[in-house]
Design an enzyme around this catalytic site. Sequence first.
Site, PDB file in Angstrom:
ATOM      1  CG  ASP A 188       1.926   5.256   1.496  1.00 17.10           C
ATOM      2  OD1 ASP A 188       0.504   5.065   1.050  1.00 17.10           O
ATOM      3  OD2 ASP A 188       2.354   5.231   2.570  1.00 17.10           O
ATOM      4  CG  HIS A 189      -2.161   3.125  -2.906  1.00 22.45           C
ATOM      5  ND1 HIS A 189      -1.528   1.938  -2.433  1.00 22.45           N
ATOM      6  CD2 HIS A 189      -3.595   2.841  -2.666  1.00 22.45           C
ATOM      7  CE1 HIS A 189      -2.418   1.338  -1.833  1.00 22.45           C
ATOM      8  NE2 HIS A 189      -3.805   1.702  -2.099  1.00 22.45           N
ATOM      9  CG  HIS A 251      -0.797   2.241   2.915  1.00 17.13           C
ATOM     10  ND1 HIS A 251       0.050   2.952   1.969  1.00 17.13           N
ATOM     11  CD2 HIS A 251      -1.028   0.798   2.717  1.00 17.13           C
ATOM     12  CE1 HIS A 251       0.010   1.872   1.130  1.00 17.13           C
ATOM     13  NE2 HIS A 251      -0.506   0.822   1.566  1.00 17.13           N
TER      14      HIS A 251
END
Length: 524
Positions: A188-189, A251
């Site tokens: 999950d960047h 996010h």
Amino acid sequence: MEVQMKPGPAVTVIFGAAGDLTHRKLLPALFNLFLDGWLPERFAVLGIDQREMSDDAFREHLKQGVDSFSRSGKADPKDWSRFSSHLTFLAGDFTAEPLHAALADRLNQADQSLGDATQKPVHVFYLATPPTLVGPIVGHLGKAGLIADRKLSRVVVEKPFGRDLDSASALNHLLTSVLSEPQIFRIDHYLGKETVQNLLAFRFANGLFEPVWDRRYIDHVQITVAETVGVEHRGGYYDQAGALRDMVQNHLMQLLCLVAMEPPVSFGADEIRNKKLDVLRAIRPILGESVDKNTVRGQYGPGRIDNQQVPGYRQEPDVAPDSATETYAALKLGVDNWRWQDVPFYLRTGKRLPEQSSQIAIHFLRVPHRAFPESAGPSWPPNQILIHIQPEEGITLRLQAKRPGPAMQLAPVDMHFLYKEAFQSPSPEAYETLLLDVMRGDATQFMRADQVEAAWSLITPILTTWAASKPTDFPNYPAGSAGPQAAEDLLARDGRSWTPLPDAPPKSPQTPEQPPPATPGPTS
Ligand code: BG6
């Protein structure tokens, strides 16, 4: 697991090496890690894709990506030549045995040249591919014996991780049938972003905030991820996904976990992830009739952004002309535990909003007693802590102060901590941090199977209810506006309002506020 700062020898194998993610994000990230001296001396990057390409053509393609997208600008030819000698390419069908046999040969060769008697290289398999290929690729890696070493082989899986609870559980089942959980790095960047990681430092390295970080002092929390971009060239994917799947399940939920989690005992990967999982498990599911009351969906129509006319979502390439997919979502969530009972968490995200701004706003309760005279100000807003994730990175503390002058008058003022002012070094991109973590074997900033499923179990009932009643008012916000009216109503019903967009810290030093004419009358 002991995590070394600089990783040992490593081979990174990228499936989907000719694709967009590699071009825009992964290679620029690896190149910056190389420039900053973070990559091990002995490293190799092997790109794999279906179409034929020579090593040189592959390197040239990646250089264009670095030149266009790297945070450090165009590559210096000498640096690039030192770096690119570590890059090679292999063409083949991801889902066929011959490719995996050829890959095994290449890895053997790399092990000979990069390893030694005391240290074998780590193998990182980065799946920058459509989700449908994850299962087949991992199956082949397993058959070819390439992921048998549980310590030295790792697989990175990109989002989307499933499209609902059932598909995510099935994917977890498939992965864990051939890999052990510590070998799986679900990206999950957002978790690699510097300001997101700073949340842990802010909350747990300061004694100041934790004592007031609960229902006794906090009125509510707002989490906003606003984008000005539309769906760009990703209409095909996005029209099947929508904002809830694309942004909220991953996010925004992760941001919520970082704000709401209990203090960890240590910074071990499982300790942090256990604490975040506790938050997800404490969130009250939004079910049945409460979906209408606690959620809002929207879709942008044509409008103006930055003085440019932009098309509506339904006019974007690869989007159905009568699409019911949401490009905006807002939720009101409750966290049922001692710390957060009755403190609402409002989440919102949308595309084609007026500003790019990701921000967490902690709204404190009003002071219990207003001792100041009426003339001090008819009302004064409660304190806020604004955590700016992007584009500006920093934290604002919103306070009340006395205006200079003979009268006792109050005025809101902001105290800012700006990353770029406090620290001279530039922030690494999220993918730099995360790629390095995978090489180091640190899974703290990656999603564990149970976290992913807990997040899906909250989102899936909303998706199901939304799918059963198609929206009749789409598009319901023009591009460039702050979103649908229903999102304002969601907070207005509780006597609250969204922190206006934009609410960013100043880009240059503030000019002092001019005092208004002094109000005559007694001061205290
Ligand atoms: C991705 C979503 O995960 O995050 C995109 O798929 C979105 O739709 C992007 O635009 C936002 O990331 P960032 O880092 O630009 O905030």
